[in-house]
Design an enzyme around this catalytic site. Structure first.
Site, PDB file in Angstrom:
ATOM      1  N   LYS A   1       2.119  -3.263   7.256  1.00 42.95           N
ATOM      2  CA  LYS A   1       2.399  -3.478   5.819  1.00 42.95           C
ATOM      3  C   LYS A   1       3.848  -3.107   5.516  1.00 42.95           C
ATOM      4  O   LYS A   1       4.509  -3.768   4.711  1.00 42.95           O
ATOM      5  CB  LYS A   1       1.438  -2.647   4.950  1.00 42.95           C
ATOM      6  CG  LYS A   1      -0.015  -3.046   5.022  1.00 42.95           C
ATOM      7  CD  LYS A   1      -0.313  -4.441   4.506  1.00 42.95           C
ATOM      8  CE  LYS A   1      -0.185  -4.561   3.020  1.00 42.95           C
ATOM      9  NZ  LYS A   1      -0.626  -5.912   2.543  1.00 42.95           N
TER      10      LYS A   1
ATOM     11  N   TYR B   1      -1.891  -0.374  10.979  1.00 45.89           N
ATOM     12  CA  TYR B   1      -2.032  -1.093   9.695  1.00 45.89           C
ATOM     13  C   TYR B   1      -0.867  -0.771   8.773  1.00 45.89           C
ATOM     14  O   TYR B   1      -0.210  -1.669   8.224  1.00 45.89           O
ATOM     15  CB  TYR B   1      -3.369  -0.721   9.026  1.00 45.89           C
ATOM     16  CG  TYR B   1      -3.395  -1.038   7.544  1.00 45.89           C
ATOM     17  CD1 TYR B   1      -3.531  -2.352   7.104  1.00 45.89           C
ATOM     18  CD2 TYR B   1      -3.244  -0.022   6.589  1.00 45.89           C
ATOM     19  CE1 TYR B   1      -3.523  -2.657   5.746  1.00 45.89           C
ATOM     20  CE2 TYR B   1      -3.235  -0.318   5.236  1.00 45.89           C
ATOM     21  CZ  TYR B   1      -3.378  -1.638   4.823  1.00 45.89           C
ATOM     22  OH  TYR B   1      -3.357  -1.927   3.471  1.00 45.89           O
TER      23      TYR B   1
ATOM     24  N   THR C   1       0.819  -1.214   0.000  1.00 52.37           N
ATOM     25  CA  THR C   1       0.000   0.000   0.000  1.00 52.37           C
ATOM     26  C   THR C   1       0.853   1.264   0.000  1.00 52.37           C
ATOM     27  O   THR C   1       1.998   1.256   0.465  1.00 52.37           O
ATOM     28  CB  THR C   1      -0.898   0.005   1.263  1.00 52.37           C
ATOM     29  OG1 THR C   1      -1.531   1.272   1.383  1.00 52.37           O
ATOM     30  CG2 THR C   1      -0.090  -0.228   2.542  1.00 52.37           C
ATOM     31  N   ASP C   2       0.267   2.341  -0.472  1.00 59.14           N
ATOM     32  CA  ASP C   2       0.964   3.634  -0.425  1.00 59.14           C
ATOM     33  C   ASP C   2       1.067   4.166   1.008  1.00 59.14           C
ATOM     34  O   ASP C   2       1.861   5.075   1.283  1.00 59.14           O
ATOM     35  CB  ASP C   2       0.275   4.669  -1.334  1.00 59.14           C
ATOM     36  CG  ASP C   2      -1.190   4.918  -1.005  1.00 59.14           C
ATOM     37  OD1 ASP C   2      -1.718   4.328  -0.045  1.00 59.14           O
ATOM     38  OD2 ASP C   2      -1.824   5.712  -1.737  1.00 59.14           O
ATOM     39  N   GLU C   3       0.268   3.583   1.925  1.00 57.81           N
ATOM     40  CA  GLU C   3       0.284   4.103   3.302  1.00 57.81           C
ATOM     41  C   GLU C   3       1.624   3.894   3.985  1.00 57.81           C
ATOM     42  O   GLU C   3       1.905   4.530   4.996  1.00 57.81           O
ATOM     43  CB  GLU C   3      -0.830   3.457   4.122  1.00 57.81           C
ATOM     44  CG  GLU C   3      -2.198   3.727   3.534  1.00 57.81           C
ATOM     45  CD  GLU C   3      -3.337   3.550   4.517  1.00 57.81           C
ATOM     46  OE1 GLU C   3      -3.090   3.449   5.721  1.00 57.81           O
ATOM     47  OE2 GLU C   3      -4.490   3.539   4.051  1.00 57.81           O
TER      48      GLU C   3
END
Ligand code: NAD
Ligand code: DAU
Length: 370
Positions: A161, A157, A131-133
């Site tokens: 990741k 979260y 994810t970009d997060e």
């Protein structure tokens, strides 16, 4: 012909990937491994027959089970989607999210290393869907995330990741596992679990509930249609270089308020076009002579709420020839149409005790205001 293990294939993106891949690569064998957690929906998968698709109910943390599957099915590719994917749930209960996302990825990597390298060698690819997060939050004027942006995850979260990404990289560097990682922005489209912004707000409107927008609705996300995401993963699997990271996005930044207002207008217009919707969804605002936009409520913000995500997909475009096909307005309309046409799919979820419990705990008794 490839033989793929798709983890988390009963989830939103995994199921879309199985639909997409089976259409585009009808000769490939697909094995879906999914624990059918609260977010898993077996019915999201297509009926393809046992020759083409096998569903295995199981946990990615079960390393022995995964090793057995890789061997028995002679699988040569892992596409790893399985995760606890909801930021709000990770804030409410981080330990389980870290356990699944970090240790689950570690178990898969270990299984792959033992079967493909130790007992091999077998030509293989381990693709991790991230994810970009992991890159953290951007200010309004910052350039979009590239693959060189330093990691700065802000939610449990995102941190889980990021940890998983690091493990995937480490297995490449240390053991020579052939890996790729893709970091993508917010997906939307069919089969999206109605706890995330767009599907939650669609079902809330159809059921006559308010739209709880966190903070002032100014947070920006970079919306990617799930089919374009699958297209991007396909390019990475076909031509991506082992050990390399690819950002997937379509340069489609919008504030949450902008997205929700556009969605409200789309629902209003759908009810105007189709007189039958008012009798199917009598509680929806347009069925009661109201505009959907009147249901927006600004509510308590998410703790640590990232202000802005934006993906720079130049590497994927220039090195791998990625070309997205879905324009946002059309993609949002199609998504709304899908939810209108698949009421049975989302109603089954709404009736689950686990779903009702989450909505009650997170948004309060009325289901619309934290
Ligand atoms: P989802 O929550 O809809 O689906 C997750 C799936 O994984 C479910 O079917 C669930 O049953 C399964 N699962 C959970 N724990 C498992 C376990 N221990 N073993 C086996 N299966 C398990 O998630 P999604 O939105 O489809 O996201 C898929 C992947 O893409 C995730 O890794 C997520 O981090 C990543 N991602 C999602 C988005 C997005 O916008 N949805 C964007 C970027 C990256
Ligand atoms: O950026 C990629 C990420 O996108 C993925 O890694 C995650 O798995 C996925 O869930 C998604 O994370 P977000 O937190 O961005 O998605 P969500 O749909 O939960 O929220 C989108 C935005 O809308 C975010 O700014 C929070 C806001 N929001 C969300 C909900 C559920 C609200 O304002 N109200 C809500 O009720």
């Amino acid at each position: 012909m490839a033989r793929l293990l798709v983890t988390g294939g009963a989830g939103f993106i995994g199921a879309n990937f199985v639909h997409y891949w089976s259409r585009r690569h009808p000769d490939d064998r697909l094995v879906v491994l999914d624990a059918l957690t609260y977010a898993g929906v077996r019915e999201s998968l297509p009926e393809l027959g046992d020759e083409r698709l096998r569903f295995v109910a199981g946990d990615v943390r079960d390393q022995a089970g995964v090793e057995g599957l890789l061997r028995a099915e002679r699988l040569d590719t892992v596409v790893h989607f399985a995760a606890e994917s909801h930021v709000d749930r990770s804030i409410a209960g981080p330990r389980h999210v870290v356990d699944v996302n970090v240790l689950g990825t570690l178990s898969l990597l270990e299984a792959a290393r033992r079967v493909w390298i130790e007992d091999g060698p077998v030509a293989h690819r381990f693709h991790h869907v991230s994810t970009d997060e992991v890159y953290g939050s951007l200010g309004p004027e910052d350039p979009p995330f590239t693959e060189a942006t330093p990691y700065a995850p802000n939610s449990p979260y995102a941190a889980s990741k990021a940890a998983a990404d690091h493990l995937v990289r480490a297995y490449h560097e240390t053991y020579g596992l052939a890996v790729t990682i893709s970091n993508c922005s917010n997906n939307y489209g069919p089969y999206h679990f109605p706890e995330k912004l767009i599907p939650l707000f669609i079902v809330n409107l159809l059921e006559g509930r308010d739209l709880p927008l966190y903070g002032e609705g100014v947070n920006v996300r970079d919306w990617l249609h799930v089919e374009d995401h699958c297209r991007g993963i396909e390019r990475v699997l076909a031509a991506g270089r082992s050990g390399r990271v690819y950002n997937i996005g379509t340069r489609n930044e919008r504030s949450n308020l902008e997205v929700v207002e556009q969605l409200c207008l789309a629902v209003d217009a759908a009810f105007e076009r189709d007189g039958g919707l008012a009798s199917r969804f009598p509680e929806a605002p347009p069925a009661r002579g109201e505009r959907c936009g009147a249901r927006i409520r600004f509510v308590r913000d998410r703790p640590g709420h990232d202000l802005r995500y934006a993906i720079d997909p130049t590497r994927l475009e220039t090195e791998l020839g990625f070309a997205p096909r879905v324009e946002f307005a059309a993609g949002l309309e199609d998504t709304l149409r899908w939810y209108l046409d698949h009421e049975d799919w989302w109603r089954r979820i709404l009736e689950r005790g686990s779903y009702r419990e989450w909505i009650r705990r997170h948004y309060g008794e009325a289901g619309d205001a934290p």
